[in-house]
Design a protein around this motif. Structure first.
Motif, PDB file in Angstrom:
ATOM      1  N   THR A  78     -26.694  38.014   5.153  1.00 55.12           N
ATOM      2  CA  THR A  78     -26.250  39.406   5.192  1.00 55.12           C
ATOM      3  C   THR A  78     -25.702  39.794   6.552  1.00 55.12           C
ATOM      4  OG1 THR A  78     -28.435  40.233   5.862  1.00 55.12           O
ATOM      5  CG2 THR A  78     -28.014  40.008   3.498  1.00 55.12           C
ATOM      6  N   ARG A 105     -22.872  45.898   9.392  1.00 56.97           N
ATOM      7  CA  ARG A 105     -22.666  46.689   8.172  1.00 56.97           C
ATOM      8  C   ARG A 105     -23.597  47.899   8.192  1.00 56.97           C
ATOM      9  NH1 ARG A 105     -24.902  46.066   2.757  1.00 56.97           N
ATOM     10  NH2 ARG A 105     -26.248  44.459   3.683  1.00 56.97           N
ATOM     11  N   VAL A 108     -25.941  50.656   6.796  1.00 54.69           N
ATOM     12  CA  VAL A 108     -26.804  50.735   5.624  1.00 54.69           C
ATOM     13  C   VAL A 108     -27.768  51.909   5.795  1.00 54.69           C
ATOM     14  CG1 VAL A 108     -26.691  48.253   5.136  1.00 54.69           C
ATOM     15  CG2 VAL A 108     -28.518  49.164   6.611  1.00 54.69           C
ATOM     16  N   ILE A 145     -33.719  47.996  -1.577  1.00 53.92           N
ATOM     17  CA  ILE A 145     -33.259  47.616  -2.916  1.00 53.92           C
ATOM     18  C   ILE A 145     -32.563  46.262  -2.874  1.00 53.92           C
ATOM     19  CG2 ILE A 145     -31.589  48.169  -4.723  1.00 53.92           C
ATOM     20  CD1 ILE A 145     -32.232  51.109  -4.300  1.00 53.92           C
ATOM     21  N   GLU A 146     -31.680  46.073  -1.897  1.00 55.85           N
ATOM     22  CA  GLU A 146     -30.930  44.818  -1.804  1.00 55.85           C
ATOM     23  C   GLU A 146     -31.832  43.613  -1.604  1.00 55.85           C
ATOM     24  OE1 GLU A 146     -28.134  45.390   1.335  1.00 55.85           O
ATOM     25  OE2 GLU A 146     -26.692  46.483   0.090  1.00 55.85           O
ATOM     26  N   HIS A 147     -32.954  43.816  -0.918  1.00 59.37           N
ATOM     27  CA  HIS A 147     -33.824  42.679  -0.600  1.00 59.37           C
ATOM     28  C   HIS A 147     -35.141  42.707  -1.370  1.00 59.37           C
ATOM     29  CE1 HIS A 147     -31.116  41.445   2.579  1.00 59.37           C
ATOM     30  NE2 HIS A 147     -31.119  42.674   3.064  1.00 59.37           N
ATOM     31  N   SER A 148     -35.188  43.510  -2.443  1.00 60.96           N
ATOM     32  CA  SER A 148     -36.435  43.621  -3.206  1.00 60.96           C
ATOM     33  C   SER A 148     -36.843  42.296  -3.834  1.00 60.96           C
ATOM     34  CB  SER A 148     -36.290  44.692  -4.290  1.00 60.96           C
ATOM     35  OG  SER A 148     -35.210  44.381  -5.167  1.00 60.96           O
ATOM     36  N   SER A 149     -35.869  41.552  -4.368  1.00 60.67           N
ATOM     37  CA  SER A 149     -36.215  40.282  -5.008  1.00 60.67           C
ATOM     38  C   SER A 149     -36.704  39.263  -3.982  1.00 60.67           C
ATOM     39  CB  SER A 149     -35.005  39.717  -5.764  1.00 60.67           C
ATOM     40  OG  SER A 149     -33.914  39.502  -4.880  1.00 60.67           O
ATOM     41  N   GLN A 150     -36.094  39.272  -2.796  1.00 58.05           N
ATOM     42  CA  GLN A 150     -36.536  38.342  -1.746  1.00 58.05           C
ATOM     43  C   GLN A 150     -37.936  38.696  -1.259  1.00 58.05           C
ATOM     44  OE1 GLN A 150     -32.736  39.352   0.175  1.00 58.05           O
ATOM     45  NE2 GLN A 150     -32.732  37.241   0.907  1.00 58.05           N
ATOM     46  N   LYS A 155     -33.049  52.963   1.875  1.00 63.76           N
ATOM     47  CA  LYS A 155     -33.194  52.749   0.439  1.00 63.76           C
ATOM     48  C   LYS A 155     -32.327  51.589  -0.012  1.00 63.76           C
ATOM     49  CE  LYS A 155     -33.008  55.055  -4.048  1.00 63.76           C
ATOM     50  NZ  LYS A 155     -32.785  56.330  -4.772  1.00 63.76           N
ATOM     51  N   GLN A 156     -31.089  51.583   0.445  1.00 61.05           N
ATOM     52  CA  GLN A 156     -30.171  50.486   0.125  1.00 61.05           C
ATOM     53  C   GLN A 156     -30.733  49.155   0.596  1.00 61.05           C
ATOM     54  OE1 GLN A 156     -26.484  51.022   2.161  1.00 61.05           O
ATOM     55  NE2 GLN A 156     -25.636  49.039   1.575  1.00 61.05           N
ATOM     56  N   THR A 157     -31.313  49.147   1.802  1.00 64.37           N
ATOM     57  CA  THR A 157     -31.837  47.911   2.382  1.00 64.37           C
ATOM     58  C   THR A 157     -32.975  47.348   1.557  1.00 64.37           C
ATOM     59  OG1 THR A 157     -31.202  48.611   4.608  1.00 64.37           O
ATOM     60  CG2 THR A 157     -32.908  46.926   4.432  1.00 64.37           C
TER      61      THR A 157
END
Length: 488
Positions: free
Chosen positions: A53, A22, A24, A31-36, A27-29
């Motif tokens: 992912t 995928r 990417v 953001i997507e994994h900020s909680s992890q 920034k997207q990366t």
């Protein structure tokens, strides 16, 4: 004429990067994994989320590179965020020999959380290809920061610098914040022409199109302001604004002048008094600054800590803008206050002066406690013909002065009465040819005119304030155009 090498390279490229990975950006990366990453105490659970992912592919530029015997590490950036991603290449033999700082790479691999990467994330590369090698023989290097005067010599390569990337992200955030704030108050974004036959400011500092008279059958200029056309739109749509380019042929080589610059201009029937205009502008700038600070703290911090910036004074000035009410002085009171500071000016202020010089503006801000200052009620003779009068001889106009920068915004209540507007045109001694080209503007007052006002914000200067007033405005524009300077 068959060339097998390029064909082979294309086949390898397709096999490496046409799979199920995928695409990417960084920034997207993050953001997507900020909680992890925030809850990374349990690495097993975190890694399970990354496995879901699958493989990702991204393109970026090498910031730094460490080649080791068995494994190599690359810090890759793509400009979408201040963060870089650690790329792990194992074994090291998979890393092409020509990879160096500034090389552009396309990488495919799986993401994982790790404590050994500065930003808590790394990518285990399964495929890697050089999309653009860096010319090391040229002597140019953009993986490290450059002096502004050095970087300005290669404006097409400045976007590779981390500091200039921060500038571009801040510009984007500021434009979004200004638009969002006005949209929330039901202002309609509109478009105004860049080519115009009117000189809005009447100063004659316009760029005239060489072939305009043969093509348009009249002299045509690049616009210095969208105001007159915005007034026409406001007298039908009530609240309008545009964020556009403006052009002024000022023969100036200062750190705060550009020949082409970004302007936010707004006109509205609700802005029918100087107080209404000042209240609106104060709200807008505080709202926009708060938004930029909350969205881009790392970028602001990077620029505030630049060696040419006074970070303590800059942070103090921003805090004053956000937390304190802007000062308001009439032009007469401002001149009186400045006259008490005797011996401090190249051009001493006098009661008969028509306008403030920049040295006066900066001194006035300091006299008011280093907070933003509205100066109102300028003499009619120093304001353009379209300004309404607040009292005999004084205009219902204002300028906004910011610490370290000076004037960033000007506005006024527009004269809405046809008779008084014609009297103002005669008083300002506009050329007959200019008056003829303003017939449509005068006609607005004959068909349901309404009290209204507006302003123009120099976006580049406001950004200069946010990043530190000592920064030249030329460092905040991707391709600056100024007197004797248009290299590309």
């Amino acid at each position: 004429h068959f060339k097998p090498a390029p064909l082979l390279a294309a086949i390898v490229w397709r096999r490496c990067f046409s799979g199920s990975s995928r695409r990417v950006c960084l920034k997207q990366t993050f953001i997507e994994h900020s909680s992890q990453l925030a809850n990374g105490e349990n690495r097993a659970d975190t890694q399970e989320g990354f496995e879901e992912t699958g493989e990702v592919s991204l393109v970026g530029w090498v910031r730094s590179l460490r080649r080791q015997k068995k494994v190599s590490f690359i810090e890759l950036g793509d400009g979408t965020t201040h963060k870089t991603l650690q790329i792990v290449v194992s074994p090291s033999e998979l890393l092409p020999a020509d990879v160096s700082a500034d090389t552009c790479l396309r990488v495919v691999g799986r993401l994982s959380a790790t404590d050994r990467a500065a930003n808590g994330l790394e990518l285990q590369a399964s495929s890697l290809a050089v999309t653009g090698p860096a010319d090391r023989a040229s002597g140019l290097s953009f993986h490290q920061e450059q002096r502004p005067d050095t970087a300005r010599q290669s404006p097409h390569l400045r976007p590779r610098l981390a500091g200039f990337q921060a500038v571009c992200r801040l510009r984007a955030a500021l434009n979004r914040a200004l638009r969002s704030a006005l949209d929330e108050r039901h202002y309609l974004e509109v478009e105004a022409p860049v080519l115009t036959s009117n000189d809005c400011e009447g100063a004659g500092e316009t760029f005239r199109l060489a072939d305009s008279e043969s093509f348009f059958r009249s002299p045509v200029h690049l616009t210095v302001s969208s105001q007159l056309h915005l007034e026409a739109l406001a007298l039908g749509l009530s609240r309008v604004y545009c964020l556009a380019r403006a052009f002024r042929a000022e023969k100036s080589l200062t750190t705060y002048h550009l020949a082409e610059f970004s302007m936010l201009e707004a006109e509205a029937t609700e802005l029918d008094s100087t107080d209404a205009l000042c209240n609106h502008v104060e709200w807008l700038l505080k709202t926009a600054a708060n938004c930029v600070i909350s969205q881009c703290p790392e970028d602001l911090s990077k620029l505030a800590n630049h060696e040419d910036s006074d970070s303590d004074n800059n942070l103090s000035a921003i805090e004053n803008l956000l937390s304190k009410s802007f000062a308001r002085l009439t032009f007469a009171d401002a001149v009186k206050a400045l006259m008490e500071k005797t011996g401090e000016f190249k051009v001493p202020p006098t009661m008969g002066m028509p306008d403030l010089r920049r040295e006066h503006e900066l001194a006035l801000v300091q006299l008011c406690g280093n907070i933003p200052v509205f100066v109102t009620d300028f003499p009619v003779k120093s304001r353009p013909f379209y300004c309404a009068e607040s009292s005999p001889g004084l205009s219902a106009s204002f300028d906004l002065l910011l610490p370290g920068v000076g004037e960033v915004l000007g506005g006024s209540v527009r004269e809405s009465d046809s008779t008084r507007l014609n009297q103002s045109i005669k008083r300002h001694q506009l050329l007959e040819s200019s008056v003829e080209r303003l017939h449509w503007y005068l006609e607005l007052r004959r068909f349901g005119s309404a009290p209204h006002g507006g302003y123009g914000l120099g976006v580049d200067r406001f950004l200069r304030f946010l990043v530190g007033g000592s920064t030249s405005v030329k460092e905040l524009v991707p391709f600056p155009r100024s007197f004797h300077h248009c290299p590309s």
